[in-house]
Scaffold this motif. Structure first.
Motif, PDB file in Angstrom:
ATOM      1  N   ALA A  54       0.852  -1.198   0.000  1.00 32.59           N
ATOM      2  CA  ALA A  54       0.000   0.000   0.000  1.00 32.59           C
ATOM      3  C   ALA A  54       0.884   1.242   0.000  1.00 32.59           C
ATOM      4  O   ALA A  54       1.668   1.459   0.918  1.00 32.59           O
ATOM      5  CB  ALA A  54      -0.912   0.003   1.220  1.00 32.59           C
ATOM      6  N   TYR A  55       0.762   2.044  -1.028  1.00 33.52           N
ATOM      7  CA  TYR A  55       1.542   3.279  -1.105  1.00 33.52           C
ATOM      8  C   TYR A  55       0.898   4.336  -0.204  1.00 33.52           C
ATOM      9  O   TYR A  55      -0.277   4.646  -0.335  1.00 33.52           O
ATOM     10  CB  TYR A  55       1.603   3.795  -2.542  1.00 33.52           C
ATOM     11  N   VAL A  56       1.692   4.856   0.717  1.00 34.14           N
ATOM     12  CA  VAL A  56       1.217   5.855   1.663  1.00 34.14           C
ATOM     13  C   VAL A  56       2.034   7.129   1.442  1.00 34.14           C
ATOM     14  O   VAL A  56       3.158   7.238   1.910  1.00 34.14           O
ATOM     15  CB  VAL A  56       1.384   5.371   3.121  1.00 34.14           C
ATOM     16  N   PRO A  57       1.481   8.105   0.713  1.00 28.07           N
ATOM     17  CA  PRO A  57       2.253   9.326   0.443  1.00 28.07           C
ATOM     18  C   PRO A  57       2.508  10.133   1.710  1.00 28.07           C
ATOM     19  O   PRO A  57       1.742  10.057   2.671  1.00 28.07           O
ATOM     20  CB  PRO A  57       1.360  10.096  -0.533  1.00 28.07           C
ATOM     21  N   ASN A  58       3.594  10.872   1.694  1.00 26.61           N
ATOM     22  CA  ASN A  58       3.949  11.760   2.804  1.00 26.61           C
ATOM     23  C   ASN A  58       4.010  11.034   4.134  1.00 26.61           C
ATOM     24  O   ASN A  58       3.506  11.508   5.149  1.00 26.61           O
ATOM     25  CB  ASN A  58       2.964  12.934   2.894  1.00 26.61           C
ATOM     26  N   SER A  59       4.622   9.868   4.130  1.00 29.52           N
ATOM     27  CA  SER A  59       4.695   9.039   5.323  1.00 29.52           C
ATOM     28  C   SER A  59       6.037   8.324   5.352  1.00 29.52           C
ATOM     29  O   SER A  59       6.647   8.075   4.311  1.00 29.52           O
ATOM     30  CB  SER A  59       3.544   8.026   5.282  1.00 29.52           C
ATOM     31  N   LEU A  60       6.467   7.958   6.536  1.00 27.62           N
ATOM     32  CA  LEU A  60       7.686   7.156   6.660  1.00 27.62           C
ATOM     33  C   LEU A  60       7.532   5.828   5.926  1.00 27.62           C
ATOM     34  O   LEU A  60       8.491   5.274   5.406  1.00 27.62           O
ATOM     35  CB  LEU A  60       7.998   6.919   8.140  1.00 27.62           C
ATOM     36  N   ALA A  61       6.305   5.317   5.836  1.00 29.49           N
ATOM     37  CA  ALA A  61       6.039   4.048   5.156  1.00 29.49           C
ATOM     38  C   ALA A  61       6.384   4.108   3.671  1.00 29.49           C
ATOM     39  O   ALA A  61       6.593   3.068   3.038  1.00 29.49           O
ATOM     40  CB  ALA A  61       4.580   3.656   5.336  1.00 29.49           C
ATOM     41  N   THR A  62       6.483   5.301   3.103  1.00 36.30           N
ATOM     42  CA  THR A  62       6.791   5.435   1.681  1.00 36.30           C
ATOM     43  C   THR A  62       8.118   4.781   1.319  1.00 36.30           C
ATOM     44  O   THR A  62       8.274   4.259   0.231  1.00 36.30           O
ATOM     45  CB  THR A  62       6.810   6.929   1.284  1.00 36.30           C
ATOM     46  N   MET A  63       9.064   4.766   2.254  1.00 32.19           N
ATOM     47  CA  MET A  63      10.353   4.153   1.920  1.00 32.19           C
ATOM     48  C   MET A  63      10.216   2.666   1.620  1.00 32.19           C
ATOM     49  O   MET A  63      11.026   2.102   0.916  1.00 32.19           O
ATOM     50  CB  MET A  63      11.374   4.389   3.030  1.00 32.19           C
ATOM     51  N   PHE A  64       9.161   2.015   2.123  1.00 32.30           N
ATOM     52  CA  PHE A  64       8.932   0.603   1.837  1.00 32.30           C
ATOM     53  C   PHE A  64       8.053   0.410   0.609  1.00 32.30           C
ATOM     54  O   PHE A  64       8.152  -0.590  -0.084  1.00 32.30           O
ATOM     55  CB  PHE A  64       8.275  -0.088   3.034  1.00 32.30           C
ATOM     56  N   SER A  65       7.153   1.347   0.360  1.00 35.68           N
ATOM     57  CA  SER A  65       6.134   1.141  -0.672  1.00 35.68           C
ATOM     58  C   SER A  65       6.373   1.904  -1.960  1.00 35.68           C
ATOM     59  O   SER A  65       5.591   1.787  -2.897  1.00 35.68           O
ATOM     60  CB  SER A  65       4.761   1.528  -0.116  1.00 35.68           C
ATOM     61  N   ILE A  66       7.447   2.656  -2.038  1.00 35.01           N
ATOM     62  CA  ILE A  66       7.644   3.528  -3.193  1.00 35.01           C
ATOM     63  C   ILE A  66       7.720   2.757  -4.511  1.00 35.01           C
ATOM     64  O   ILE A  66       7.271   3.236  -5.539  1.00 35.01           O
ATOM     65  CB  ILE A  66       8.873   4.437  -3.001  1.00 35.01           C
ATOM     66  N   HIS A  67       8.238   1.543  -4.499  1.00 37.36           N
ATOM     67  CA  HIS A  67       8.409   0.786  -5.735  1.00 37.36           C
ATOM     68  C   HIS A  67       7.235  -0.130  -6.056  1.00 37.36           C
ATOM     69  O   HIS A  67       6.841  -0.250  -7.214  1.00 37.36           O
ATOM     70  CB  HIS A  67       9.687  -0.047  -5.672  1.00 37.36           C
ATOM     71  N   MET A  68       6.683  -0.792  -5.059  1.00 33.29           N
ATOM     72  CA  MET A  68       5.636  -1.786  -5.310  1.00 33.29           C
ATOM     73  C   MET A  68       4.293  -1.403  -4.704  1.00 33.29           C
ATOM     74  O   MET A  68       3.334  -2.158  -4.816  1.00 33.29           O
ATOM     75  CB  MET A  68       6.066  -3.154  -4.773  1.00 33.29           C
ATOM     76  N   GLY A  69       4.213  -0.253  -4.055  1.00 42.32           N
ATOM     77  CA  GLY A  69       2.980   0.139  -3.384  1.00 42.32           C
ATOM     78  C   GLY A  69       1.898   0.609  -4.349  1.00 42.32           C
ATOM     79  O   GLY A  69       2.181   1.247  -5.357  1.00 42.32           O
ATOM     80  N   ILE A  70       0.668   0.289  -4.008  1.00 43.59           N
ATOM     81  CA  ILE A  70      -0.502   0.670  -4.798  1.00 43.59           C
ATOM     82  C   ILE A  70      -1.258   1.742  -4.012  1.00 43.59           C
ATOM     83  O   ILE A  70      -1.568   1.560  -2.833  1.00 43.59           O
ATOM     84  CB  ILE A  70      -1.445  -0.536  -5.034  1.00 43.59           C
ATOM     85  N   LYS A  71      -1.551   2.875  -4.664  1.00 45.41           N
ATOM     86  CA  LYS A  71      -2.276   3.964  -3.997  1.00 45.41           C
ATOM     87  C   LYS A  71      -3.679   3.515  -3.611  1.00 45.41           C
ATOM     88  O   LYS A  71      -4.285   2.680  -4.273  1.00 45.41           O
ATOM     89  CB  LYS A  71      -2.360   5.181  -4.918  1.00 45.41           C
ATOM     90  N   LYS A  72      -4.196   4.116  -2.530  1.00 43.45           N
ATOM     91  CA  LYS A  72      -5.507   3.742  -1.999  1.00 43.45           C
ATOM     92  C   LYS A  72      -6.586   3.756  -3.084  1.00 43.45           C
ATOM     93  O   LYS A  72      -7.368   2.818  -3.203  1.00 43.45           O
ATOM     94  CB  LYS A  72      -5.893   4.671  -0.847  1.00 43.45           C
TER      95      LYS A  72
END
Length: 183
Positions: A54-72
């Motif tokens: 799950a892509y979470v913009p403007n969040s620390l989690a972005t470092m994990f999801s930037i490549h494979m994350g899907i926006k809400k």
């Protein structure tokens, strides 16, 4: 060239634990055999790799999801074909499975894509949830179970648990549905 805090790979962390044989002298299994038996508690969550899927913009989690994350907003549109393509292109590859890549693809497709009732497959985010399950299994669940099985074979007191709780107060704020957080 180093770009960002993660990379576009299942092993997304640039820096992660490595069992260094030069430092320890033996591989992990042989070290376990020679170590005193210790009670071990191993835990995983039902959506362990959500920070990747799950892509979470403007969040620390972005470092994990930037490549494979899907926006809400894109998660309900993550389709059966998206998941099939991901399995074929990123998971069941020749470099990972050699001549067994096609067999691996068929097995993974059957388990993560085909499994489930017609009613379940109509649910929003069904294939996104399966994408999260697949990442979670590869990155966390399977390694945890393998570790538990190895220790159990050596008569270590080993306990494995699954944490599957969602705080009801966070459901609407962050989009937790069916045990998975839709950010």
């Amino acid at each position: 060239m180093f770009k960002g805090l993660s990379r576009n790979d299942l092993n997304f962390d640039w820096y992660h634990p490595v069992a260094d044989i030069e430092w320890f002298g033996k591989d992990y299994i042989h070290e376990l055999q020679d170590s005193p038996k210790k009670p071990t508690l191993i835990g995983v969550t039902s959506a362990e790799s959500l920070l990747c899927s799950a892509y979470v913009p403007n969040s620390l989690a972005t470092m994990f999801s930037i490549h494979m994350g899907i926006k809400k907003d894109d998660q309900p549109n993550y389709s059966k074909q998206n998941l099939i393509d991901f399995i074929r292109d990123k998971i069941a590859t020749f470099s990972a499975f050699g001549n067994d890549a096609e067999t691996a693809f068929k097995d993974l497709k059957e388990f993560y894509v085909e499994r489930g009732s017609a009613e379940e497959k109509k649910q929003d985010r069904f294939y996104f949830n399966r994408y999260t399950d697949l990442l979670s299994d590869i990155q966390f669940t399977i390694p945890s179970i393998r570790d538990g099985l190895e220790k159990s074979k050596l008569d270590w007191p080993t306990y494995i648990y699954l944490f599957d709780y969602t705080n009801p107060e966070l459901v609407e704020e962050f989009g937790f549905y069916g045990g998975i957080c839709v950010l």
